[in-house]
Design an enzyme around this catalytic site. Structure first.
Site, PDB file in Angstrom:
ATOM      1  N   GLU A 218       2.277  -2.936  16.139  1.00 21.62           N
ATOM      2  CA  GLU A 218       2.399  -1.565  15.651  1.00 21.62           C
ATOM      3  C   GLU A 218       1.989  -0.532  16.693  1.00 21.62           C
ATOM      4  OE1 GLU A 218       0.989  -4.060  13.973  1.00 21.62           O
ATOM      5  OE2 GLU A 218       1.975  -4.194  12.022  1.00 21.62           O
TER       6      GLU A 218
ATOM      7  N   HIS B 237      -3.614  -4.725   0.868  1.00 20.95           N
ATOM      8  CA  HIS B 237      -2.189  -4.422   0.651  1.00 20.95           C
ATOM      9  C   HIS B 237      -1.994  -3.493  -0.540  1.00 20.95           C
ATOM     10  CE1 HIS B 237      -1.841  -8.062   3.134  1.00 20.95           C
ATOM     11  NE2 HIS B 237      -0.601  -7.712   3.379  1.00 20.95           N
TER      12      HIS B 237
HETATM   13  C1  LIG Z   1      -1.197  -5.808  11.262  1.00 28.66           C
HETATM   14  C2  LIG Z   1      -0.198  -6.335  10.308  1.00 28.66           C
HETATM   15  N1  LIG Z   1       1.106  -6.047  10.521  1.00 28.66           N
HETATM   16  C3  LIG Z   1       2.037  -6.511   9.682  1.00 28.66           C
HETATM   17  C4  LIG Z   1       1.700  -7.282   8.591  1.00 28.66           C
HETATM   18  C5  LIG Z   1       2.769  -7.763   7.620  1.00 28.66           C
HETATM   19  N2  LIG Z   1       3.012  -9.170   7.771  1.00 28.66           N
HETATM   20  C6  LIG Z   1       2.423 -10.067   6.950  1.00 28.66           C
HETATM   21  S1  LIG Z   1       2.805 -11.642   7.363  1.00 28.66           S
HETATM   22  C7  LIG Z   1       3.799 -11.118   8.627  1.00 28.66           C
HETATM   23  C8  LIG Z   1       4.501 -12.110   9.476  1.00 28.66           C
HETATM   24  C9  LIG Z   1       3.536 -12.951  10.190  1.00 28.66           C
HETATM   25  O1  LIG Z   1       4.190 -13.848  11.012  1.00 28.66           O
HETATM   26  P1  LIG Z   1       3.409 -15.048  11.644  1.00 28.66           P
HETATM   27  O2  LIG Z   1       2.219 -14.526  12.374  1.00 28.66           O
HETATM   28  O3  LIG Z   1       4.367 -15.839  12.432  1.00 28.66           O
HETATM   29  O4  LIG Z   1       2.854 -15.865  10.409  1.00 28.66           O
HETATM   30  P2  LIG Z   1       3.685 -16.637   9.281  1.00 28.66           P
HETATM   31  O5  LIG Z   1       3.940 -15.664   8.174  1.00 28.66           O
HETATM   32  O6  LIG Z   1       4.898 -17.144   9.893  1.00 28.66           O
HETATM   33  O7  LIG Z   1       2.763 -17.709   8.806  1.00 28.66           O
HETATM   34  C10 LIG Z   1       3.806  -9.746   8.713  1.00 28.66           C
HETATM   35  C11 LIG Z   1       4.572  -8.964   9.710  1.00 28.66           C
HETATM   36  C12 LIG Z   1       0.334  -7.539   8.408  1.00 28.66           C
HETATM   37  N3  LIG Z   1      -0.088  -8.253   7.369  1.00 28.66           N
HETATM   38  N4  LIG Z   1      -0.579  -7.072   9.281  1.00 28.66           N
END
Ligand SMILES: Cc1ncc(C[n+]2csc(CCOP(=O)(O)OP(=O)(O)O)c2C)c(N)n1
Ligand SMILES: Cc1ncc(C[n+]2csc(CCOP(=O)(O)OP(=O)(O)O)c2C)c(N)n1
Ligand SMILES: [Mg+2]
Ligand SMILES: [Mg+2]
Lengths: 349, 330, 349, 330
Positions: free
Chosen positions: A72, A141
């Site tokens: 971000e 959230h």
């Molecule tokens: C700082 C932040 N940005 C965005 C999100 C929204 N978000 C939740 S899970 C996710 C994807 C995460 O991907 P990854 O790290 O590969 O984990 P996975 O869900 O694949 O286990 C996002 C963008 C968040 N929770 N926190």
């Protein structure tokens, strides 16, 4: 107030959700202005977790509709660079709760670019972000953080309460030469997987129109009491006003629409008329929106018939379990109870 | 500052520009202490607030900016003078800004850490690594418009440990934008030595984490910087993506003016001053065929421009106080 | 209220700056409790840019006095991990203005660790940070952001106005099982290179004592008007009260000391007595401390003799040039003028 | 979960624990949809809010946690069940927490994304890469106390582009703390494919930017994870500092329940399911001399524990609403 160079379209008004209204506004503006682009997590292929960019990738392609890494700080910072270069970026911060990882780019960079440069460099960008709880998504959230954004200078901050305003505010926001934080409430968004207050789904003209970024709206007239809300709490206030009408209490309801700038005049004029003020929002109570509304009215020396009151989310993290969360969230019944209390003779000075 | 300059003119320009920057700061020094006597108080005098000088780091600025045009973007740091001057920021308006005058770049709103000159697409800021994201954005704008402008973000070696560094380099690489990240390694972030806070010896090695070229430039040498930066910038203009450059340099002064520098090993500043890159560069140019007279002339012009800028800045009027409320919004 | 297991020391009170008081408190607590450690940028070799850790490296060594990389997210996050493990970390965020790069670790992690864990895991950490402008350091080094921190639940937030309180608050903060944001004002800090309000330099006992984290103090009694301030504005209010006394206006001055929790009772009781309220702080005006103070008084239905007022920093970035900065900063003269206006018969309802 | 386990018992434990985690989520699935009919609404039913399942990623959890003791710290992500179960989080209290009951780990305050069990030093959170700093802190606490506890931070491959990743790894390396960073590479961050947002193919290569060992573990294979994690954890216990591990794994379900998964290439889930690591592991164990009966028994016990936890969680009481105000402060 529709823009002169808008494409003349005869598309009729249809009932749309806020999500659809937002994506329509962005799409129309992208057609009209080649400088507009959208960036954010899951906004391209997925169309936005909250539907704000649905269909845009297909229409405008991956150059102008950009999925980002989970970075971000970088992509919001990049938006300020794009804006400085004359583009009109729209970036999505998926949940406002995530502001803590990127607030510097928002409040110290985007918000101050114009000032620091003495007006040489503007920052025409829109930061859209989802707010609000009530669906069991727990404390990271479910926040709204209105006052957090309202407090810091250099940002315009708007919160639509319905789809009509959402479209007009988004068009106004993209065209505004300043950073606009566009906060949409999840309980109003109209996603298939989240409950939605039906009143937020409204007729939305297919045409190009703007809703001013700086004007509150009186959404119900009344004479005994002014209820001030924004986003979701506007609907709670309207529901409360309906119930109060049954008790012969005539509540005026104000939709703030914007908290920065705050349209203090509209609020003050209403309270001058009604003599009573109840501010409602779902952000944390202390140093919150309600405090600012009350202070703005009281410092103006307006004579009140009872002490001004506020309803807000208490100063606690948002709990997960629904029995706790719904206990602490504002709702129409709490508004009715507070309003009735304010109407009692003993509450009047 | 032209696109494909002959090396000779670039070298003359680099020398003169280093002198200009050094002279600019030479004039700042006494001015900064004016009005701060008998008891030093940062708030007082014609130049209040923090003052970060770049003495010693001039080769970084000129070696890079020699390749840049006004349409290219530069984002610099809290230590911006040398870069601003090398990028061609209006010297008069810059001096006036630092003195808080109405004729300053931003009418006095920004001051020394917030120099903006839209004419040459220069900006700087006081938050560590804050300029990296904006540089990626400027570079993306160039790419989207099919232009060959590049964006250069300067940062200190201390800033390379900030999260924004990681995010911006990754994003620049994924989007393959014409951005160049230039680390001025002056060994310190305020009092903290690089080796005490950075896991790797050379930040240029971190480029591999972003699949971009990483260059290390030793010796605080304008010509070496010029060579490496020239390659990286040309590559970016060709659409081949971002690069990372780390330049070994040195800070001859304290972190900010008034810094007691107790964290330095004894004799360090003397050693560094003995290797001052500007006289060394002059000696090299002389040894490689430049005339003393032409260097003197360039130097003289540079100083004169600075002197004039300072004189005008001092003479200029302060803004009206109410002007504080202007330009919060466009 | 001094701690029972404090080392018995007979050190007499000396006049100390807030900087010295803070570093003394930390040093004494590090001696008393092996779990205490300090981390931050330039806090070891340099002793803290604002002198909060002077001498600690020599005394306690690099394991317990740690210079960090410029990685606020990591080291504040690490502090929560240390705290969860039973250590008592003190971390310094050099300027509060930098909160934007690390707020997530503060407000979403440290502040919510106890709640999310249902009380299993506490977060005894102190985040100390410098606030305030007035010395020409421009818009990214001169903010106070009190309300930004006060608004978010799970944090205690204190601001000492003098060295005596600074030491006692720091000792209380380190021993508190919760995250405490300890904001020290640069204009009171007593650094050799920054002007200091002399009244902030006070007698400080060498002994171990705590100042409660949740109590406002009446620092001057009066009957006509309540001036509420914190940090620097306490001194401006005291100066104003002195001038007002010459006009036969008797101003009571409250030092909030803490904004979270906010000691509303002390403020309300004072305003009940005086009937007039003027809140002063140097944070941004909207959604700020003054609004919360006014709302807290007005919602309690306290009868006022004139409309409550506030003085704060306007909703603009902090300008660099002194002619602008001092024009917009609160000061004693502005307080006097506002107070006199409130005392005019026409200002009274 | 012992310190120096015989490989055979670890393998049996890993198998049973993967089954336990899978069964835990198998029970979540229907429960999550209860009360959300006829129109799906995330807010409704016994399990409101987002629900992130870890089906397919179990090898990462068990291969790492097989080496951990209760005194070691684990910080996990928004997708925490498999790791929590492998770390030995109280299954009954965990299930109750997810159902928002008073007997839950946190009395219902945290829910599925905020599971805390102080008994085994487990925590997780909903902000990307948020757990990395705390893991560095826990590791530092261990080091300062002269203990040999380690701290493991799990993260997704998407999280490796967040600034906190960079800062935490650098800090862990500079301070040489016993921290292990484990990336579960399931190819996606919600809908965004790794290749579309990550400049390098393997995040383990980024370890070089922090002067720490980086390991890539292909094949979503519990034994391979076990081997690599064992080395990294033993190294950390010996005081030799942090490591980074990236594990190739897969997410068999959507990002969260209700995800339409339109971003997946056609047939991807079927392909992945064909390579489901749990049956594959069972087959390997059988082929390498484990008895079907002993696997069945372990599996049976694992399922029974989950069944009991769910039954108890469903039957448990909700907290009093006023309890919302408890534990904001200690
Ligand atoms: C700082 C932040 N940005 C965005 C999100 C929204 N978000 C939740 S899970 C996710 C994807 C995460 O991907 P990854 O790290 O590969 O984990 P996975 O869900 O694949 O286990 C996002 C963008 C968040 N929770 N926190
Ligand atoms: C996010 C943030 N953290 C801390 C600071 C305070 N600070 C200002 S300059 C500086 C040191 C920077 O070191 P480096 O990046 O090497 O640049 P140099 O000063 O050596 O030019 C620090 C820590 C800041 N401005 N922003
Ligand atoms: Mg440096
Ligand atoms: Mg992933």
């Amino acid at each position: 107030m529709s823009s002169p160079d808008a494409p003349t379209t005869t598309a009729p008004a249809r009932r749309l959700t806020i999500a659809r209204a937002i994506s329509e506004a962005i799409g129309q503006e992208m057609e009209r202005d080649a400088n507009v682009l959208v960036m954010g997590e899951d906004i391209a292929k997925l169309g936005g977790v909250f539907g704000t960019t649905t269909g845009l990738l297909d229409k405008f392609g991956p150059e102008r509709v950009r999925d980002t890494p989970i970075s971000e700080t970088a992509f919001i910072g990049a938006a300020t660079g794009l804006a400085a270069a004359g583009m009109r970026p729209i970036v999505e911060l998926m949940f406002v709760d995530f502001f803590g990882v990127c607030m510097d780019a928002i409040y110290n960079l985007a918000a101050k670019q114009c000032y620091f440069s003495g007006g040489q460099v503007t920052c025409p960008m829109v930061l859209m972000t989802s707010v609000g709880g009530g669906y069991g998504d727990a404390g990271q959230h479910s926040q709204t953080l209105y006052a957090t954004f309202g407090h810091l200078p250099g940002l315009r901050v708007v919160i639509p309460s319905n789809a009509h305003d959402a479209k007009g505010l988004m068009l106004a926001a993209i065209r505004d030469p300043n950073p606009v934080v566009f906060m949409y409430h999840k309980a109003l968004q109209g996603m298939g997987w989240l409950g939605t207050v039906q009143r937020s789904i409204t007729e939305v003209p297919g045409t190009d129109y703007v809703v001013p970024l700086d004007k509150a709206k009186i959404v119900r007239e009344g004479s005994d009491l002014t209820l001030v809300g924004l986003g979701l709490s506007v609907h709670q206030a309207l529901d409360a006003a309906e119930k109060l009408a049954g008790d012969d209490v005539s509540a005026e309801v104000i939709d703030l629409v914007s908290i920065a700038p705050l349209d203090r005049e509209t609020v003050r004029a209403s309270v001058c008329k009604t003599g009573r003020l109840l501010a409602v929002d779902d952000d944390y109570l202390s140093y919150g929106v309600g405090a600012e509304i009350i202070a703005s009215v009281c410092e103006a020396g307006i004579t009140l018939r009872s002490a001004p009151q506020r309803i807000a989310f208490p100063d606690i993290p948002v709990p997960f379990t629904p029995v706790m969360e719904h206990f602490v969230l504002p709702n129409a019944d709490k508004i009715v109870a507070a309003a009735q209390h304010m109407m009692e003779p003993s509450a009047n000075d | 500052m032209s696109g494909t300059p002959s090396n000779r003119s670039d070298r003359l320009w680099m020398y003169a520009t280093m002198v200009k920057s050094r002279h600019f700061e030479a004039l700042i020094k006494p001015a900064y202490f004016e009005g701060k006597t008998p008891v030093f108080n940062m708030a007082k005098g014609p130049l209040p607030g923090e003052m970060h000088l770049s003495d010693g780091q001039e080769p970084c600025a000129v070696g890079v900016c020699a390749h840049l045009r006004p349409g290219d973007t530069v984002t610099a740091t809290h230590r911006p003078h040398h870069v601003a001057i090398a990028k061609g920021v209006d010297l008069d308006a810059m001096a006036a800004e630092i003195f808080g005058k109405a004729s300053g770049l931003s009418g006095g709103r920004g001051g020394h850490m917030h120099l903006f000159d839209a004419r040459v697409n220069f900006a700087c800021s006081g938050i560590i690594a804050q300029g990296l994201g904006p540089a990626v954005g400027a570079a993306l704008a160039s790419k989207l418009r099919g232009e060959d402008h590049v964006a250069v973000a300067f940062l200190g070696e201390g800033a390379a440990n900030q999260g924004a560094f990681h995010e911006a380099l990754n994003l620049a690489s994924v989007w393959k934008v014409p951005a160049i990240f230039v680390i001025e390694d002056n060994s310190y972030g305020i009092s903290v030595a690089k080796r005490d806070c950075t896991a790797v010896e050379r930040n240029s090695d971190r480029a591999a984490a972003y699949a971009m070229p990483g260059h290390f430039v030793p010796g605080n040498d304008a010509d070496a910087v010029h060579r490496v930066a020239g390659e990286a910038i040309a590559r970016a203009r060709r659409g081949e993506g971002p690069s990372l450059i780390e330049i070994e340099t040195c800070r001859l002064e304290g972190h900010f003016m008034g810094d007691a520098e107790g964290y330095r090993p004894e004799g360090e500043v003397d050693r560094l001053k003995a290797e001052d890159p500007i006289p060394a560069y002059r000696a090299r140019l002389l040894s490689e065929g430049f005339e003393g007279a032409e260097l003197d002339k360039a130097e003289c012009e540079a100083r004169a421009a600075v002197d004039a800028a300072f004189a005008a800045a001092r003479a200029a009027a302060y803004p009206q106080p109410e002007e504080a409320f202007a330009h919060v919004f466009a």
